[in-house]
Design a protein around this motif. Structure first.
Motif, PDB file in Angstrom:
ATOM      1  N   TYR A 141       0.727  -1.083   0.002  1.00 39.76           N
ATOM      2  CA  TYR A 141      -0.081  -0.168  -0.090  1.00 39.76           C
ATOM      3  C   TYR A 141       0.938   1.317  -0.013  1.00 39.76           C
ATOM      4  O   TYR A 141       1.835   1.401   0.775  1.00 39.76           O
ATOM      5  CB  TYR A 141      -0.889   0.005   1.266  1.00 39.76           C
ATOM      6  N   TRP A 142       0.596   2.195  -0.965  1.00 39.03           N
ATOM      7  CA  TRP A 142       1.233   3.400  -0.858  1.00 39.03           C
ATOM      8  C   TRP A 142       0.223   4.543  -1.455  1.00 39.03           C
ATOM      9  O   TRP A 142      -0.478   4.295  -2.613  1.00 39.03           O
ATOM     10  CB  TRP A 142       2.271   3.341  -1.565  1.00 39.03           C
ATOM     11  N   ARG A 143       0.039   5.358  -0.707  1.00 41.42           N
ATOM     12  CA  ARG A 143      -0.936   6.554  -1.247  1.00 41.42           C
ATOM     13  C   ARG A 143      -0.219   7.968  -1.077  1.00 41.42           C
ATOM     14  O   ARG A 143       0.068   8.489  -0.111  1.00 41.42           O
ATOM     15  CB  ARG A 143      -2.201   6.442  -0.207  1.00 41.42           C
ATOM     16  N   ASP A 144      -0.241   8.675  -2.209  1.00 38.60           N
ATOM     17  CA  ASP A 144       0.258   9.933  -2.207  1.00 38.60           C
ATOM     18  C   ASP A 144      -0.951  10.906  -1.897  1.00 38.60           C
ATOM     19  O   ASP A 144      -2.032  11.014  -2.582  1.00 38.60           O
ATOM     20  CB  ASP A 144       0.632  10.694  -3.422  1.00 38.60           C
ATOM     21  N   VAL A 145      -0.847  11.761  -0.716  1.00 43.09           N
ATOM     22  CA  VAL A 145      -2.103  12.201  -0.069  1.00 43.09           C
ATOM     23  C   VAL A 145      -1.843  13.757  -0.601  1.00 43.09           C
ATOM     24  O   VAL A 145      -2.007  14.818   0.491  1.00 43.09           O
ATOM     25  CB  VAL A 145      -2.266  12.058   1.426  1.00 43.09           C
ATOM     26  N   GLY A 146      -1.531  14.163  -1.741  1.00 46.90           N
ATOM     27  CA  GLY A 146      -1.219  15.404  -2.051  1.00 46.90           C
ATOM     28  C   GLY A 146      -2.357  16.304  -2.267  1.00 46.90           C
ATOM     29  O   GLY A 146      -2.455  17.508  -2.507  1.00 46.90           O
ATOM     30  N   THR A 147      -3.484  15.949  -2.551  1.00 47.44           N
ATOM     31  CA  THR A 147      -4.913  16.306  -2.909  1.00 47.44           C
ATOM     32  C   THR A 147      -5.988  16.070  -1.686  1.00 47.44           C
ATOM     33  O   THR A 147      -5.693  15.278  -0.945  1.00 47.44           O
ATOM     34  CB  THR A 147      -5.479  15.911  -4.160  1.00 47.44           C
ATOM     35  N   LEU A 148      -6.953  17.050  -1.642  1.00 40.92           N
ATOM     36  CA  LEU A 148      -7.806  16.729  -0.662  1.00 40.92           C
ATOM     37  C   LEU A 148      -8.480  15.521  -1.000  1.00 40.92           C
ATOM     38  O   LEU A 148      -8.889  14.738   0.086  1.00 40.92           O
ATOM     39  CB  LEU A 148      -8.757  17.969  -0.501  1.00 40.92           C
ATOM     40  N   ASP A 149      -8.895  15.135  -2.028  1.00 39.20           N
ATOM     41  CA  ASP A 149      -9.704  14.104  -2.431  1.00 39.20           C
ATOM     42  C   ASP A 149      -8.834  12.604  -2.039  1.00 39.20           C
ATOM     43  O   ASP A 149      -9.323  11.861  -1.398  1.00 39.20           O
ATOM     44  CB  ASP A 149     -10.017  13.821  -3.901  1.00 39.20           C
ATOM     45  N   ALA A 150      -7.703  12.713  -2.332  1.00 38.39           N
ATOM     46  CA  ALA A 150      -6.431  11.565  -2.137  1.00 38.39           C
ATOM     47  C   ALA A 150      -6.540  11.609  -0.677  1.00 38.39           C
ATOM     48  O   ALA A 150      -6.467  10.357   0.025  1.00 38.39           O
ATOM     49  CB  ALA A 150      -5.360  11.838  -2.737  1.00 38.39           C
ATOM     50  N   TYR A 151      -6.406  12.670   0.225  1.00 40.05           N
ATOM     51  CA  TYR A 151      -6.430  12.704   1.627  1.00 40.05           C
ATOM     52  C   TYR A 151      -7.768  12.035   1.994  1.00 40.05           C
ATOM     53  O   TYR A 151      -7.624  11.164   3.115  1.00 40.05           O
ATOM     54  CB  TYR A 151      -6.087  14.194   2.140  1.00 40.05           C
ATOM     55  N   PHE A 152      -8.815  12.203   1.651  1.00 50.24           N
ATOM     56  CA  PHE A 152      -9.886  11.675   2.275  1.00 50.24           C
ATOM     57  C   PHE A 152      -9.880  10.176   1.897  1.00 50.24           C
ATOM     58  O   PHE A 152     -10.445   9.467   2.776  1.00 50.24           O
ATOM     59  CB  PHE A 152     -11.219  12.615   1.403  1.00 50.24           C
ATOM     60  N   ASP A 153      -9.833  10.005   0.639  1.00 47.30           N
ATOM     61  CA  ASP A 153      -9.703   8.693   0.468  1.00 47.30           C
ATOM     62  C   ASP A 153      -9.090   7.720   1.223  1.00 47.30           C
ATOM     63  O   ASP A 153      -9.075   6.623   1.467  1.00 47.30           O
ATOM     64  CB  ASP A 153      -9.524   8.507  -1.061  1.00 47.30           C
TER      65      ASP A 153
END
Length: 412
Positions: A260-272
């Motif tokens: 698992y790896w998630r770039d949380v650079g946008t608000l939608d990615a952060y929420f997801d």
């Protein structure tokens, strides 16, 4: 390979402005944004390094760094007796009175840290991703490859190539090309429907890094960026190797959350990324005690759920609830509640992320929202019910998530 060969000095790039996370970054650096109820985003990279035994870490800061500096100072203190440290380092201004020009310039301005430690290898990691990784395995492969640079890469579907920096490599792992968000990309030799996406994590041989950064500093045409300038320079010399993140095994990981790896650079990615935490079998599992995500916890009492009469029932299901939370006759579903949140009677919180100290009044409704610290939501107020009304007051993402900045007061 002896364990001493795997020793490395870590430099964490934490100077990003985080404009796409506004208003969460209105007065804090992107790596300092809270995440997952108890943590800050930077806790994930620091936990990966420390769990792997890399305990000499320089965090290179720049924009709105006060809360980040404070968090590092309070949370990541280490015993000086062992020579270990996590050090917050602002711009050294060794080339004049100015900030870092880019991530490569940040390394250049901190050559003194490298000279003090004299490591064999240097880990240069980003500070704003959610993931688990054992960096020792990457360092070992780096040394075995003999390359000056190793880039960690994630396998992603080929049709997503235009969202990432894409690495092309031969069967030996030597990087043959590095392309930034290409519309067309070559598939992997063993998986034509996949490409390698750069994770923003690098391992350098010390001498190779110092030589490349010095050359970059002297190049007036350069943007002084690690991914945009240093990596292509190594690729052009045939001195870059790819590390396949899918081969990384973290103790305690499951097949569901492995890789698992998630770039949380946008608000939608952060929420997801928050929604990934709350299922029965989470896509990203915070409960792996063999590779814990470390942080400082405030001295608060346990969470409390009170009232059980008719429709006045204090409960939270499919949710993460931090210490000090009081759900007093309210209903919480598929949400993440940080420390000190209070949800009053008959309130409804659904599919939302509430940060520290948020107060949700009686009969209030909060749906599909990110609510920053110390927000007061008045009795009967509604968020996420009428998007036209919300849009007049708050930020709304392309996916319809309502975002409320720190300390706001939401009235009826």
């Amino acid at each position: 390979m002896a364990s001493s060969d795997l020793d490395a000095f870590a430099m964490v790039l934490a100077g990003g402005e985080g404009k796409r996370l506004a208003p969460l970054t209105a007065d804090r650096a992107k790596p300092a944004v809270p995440f997952g109820g108890n943590y800050r985003i930077i806790d994930f990279v620091l936990s990966n390094l420390v769990n792997a035994g890399y305990c000499k870490i320089a965090v290179l800061t720049q924009y709105k760094s006060h809360s980040l500096d404070r968090h590092i100072n309070l949370t990541w203190r280490m015993s000086q007796m062992t020579g270990n440290y996590v050090l917050s380092v602002p711009a050294q201004m060794r080339r004049g009175p100015r900030w870092y020009l880019g991530s490569a310039d940040a390394l250049y301005q901190n050559f003194n840290l490298i000279s003090d430690e004299r490591p064999r290898s240097i880990l240069v990691f980003g500070a704003d991703h959610i993931y688990r990784m054992d960096p020792r395995q990457m360092v070992k492969e780096h040394l075995q490859s003999g390359a000056g640079l190793t880039v960690a890469a994630l396998r992603v579907p080929r049709e997503q190539a235009d969202q990432f920096g894409v690495i092309e490599a031969d069967l030996s792992g030597r990087i043959t090309a590095f392309k930034e968000k290409p519309k067309q990309a070559e598939g992997l030799p063993d998986a034509p429907d996949q490409v390698y996406a750069s994770m923003g994590n690098y391992c350098f041989t010390t001498e190779a890094l110092m030589g490349a950064v010095a050359a970059d500093a002297a190049d007036e045409r350069s943007k002084h960026d690690v991914g945009g300038d240093l990596v292509p320079a190594f690729v052009n010399k045939g001195d870059a190797h790819v590390y396949d993140f899918s081969s990384n095994h973290v103790p305690g990981s499951t097949e569901r959350d492995r890789g698992y790896w998630r770039d949380v650079g946008t608000l939608d990615a952060y929420f997801d990324a928050h929604m990934d935490l709350i299922s029965v079998h989470p896509i990203f599992n915070l409960y792996n005690r063999q590779w814990p995500i470390l942080t400082w916890h405030p001295p608060l009492p346990p969470a409390k759920f009170v009232h059980n009469s008719g429709d006045r029932v204090g409960r939270a299901v499919e949710s993460l609830v931090a210490e000090g939370v009081i759900v007093s006759g309210g209903d919480v579903r598929r949400s993440v509640l940080s420390s000190g949140v209070v949800v009053h009677s008959y309130a409804e919180v659904t599919g939302s992320v509430l940060m520290q100290g948020v107060d949700v009044g009686e009969h209030a409704i909060v749906r599909n929202a990110i609510v920053d610290k110390q927000v007061r939501i008045a009795d009967g107020a509604q968020i996420g019910v009428d998007h036209e009304a919300d849009r007049e007051r708050f930020t709304i993402t392309s996916n319809g998530v309502v975002v409320i900045g720190k300390g706001e007061r939401v009235e009826v």
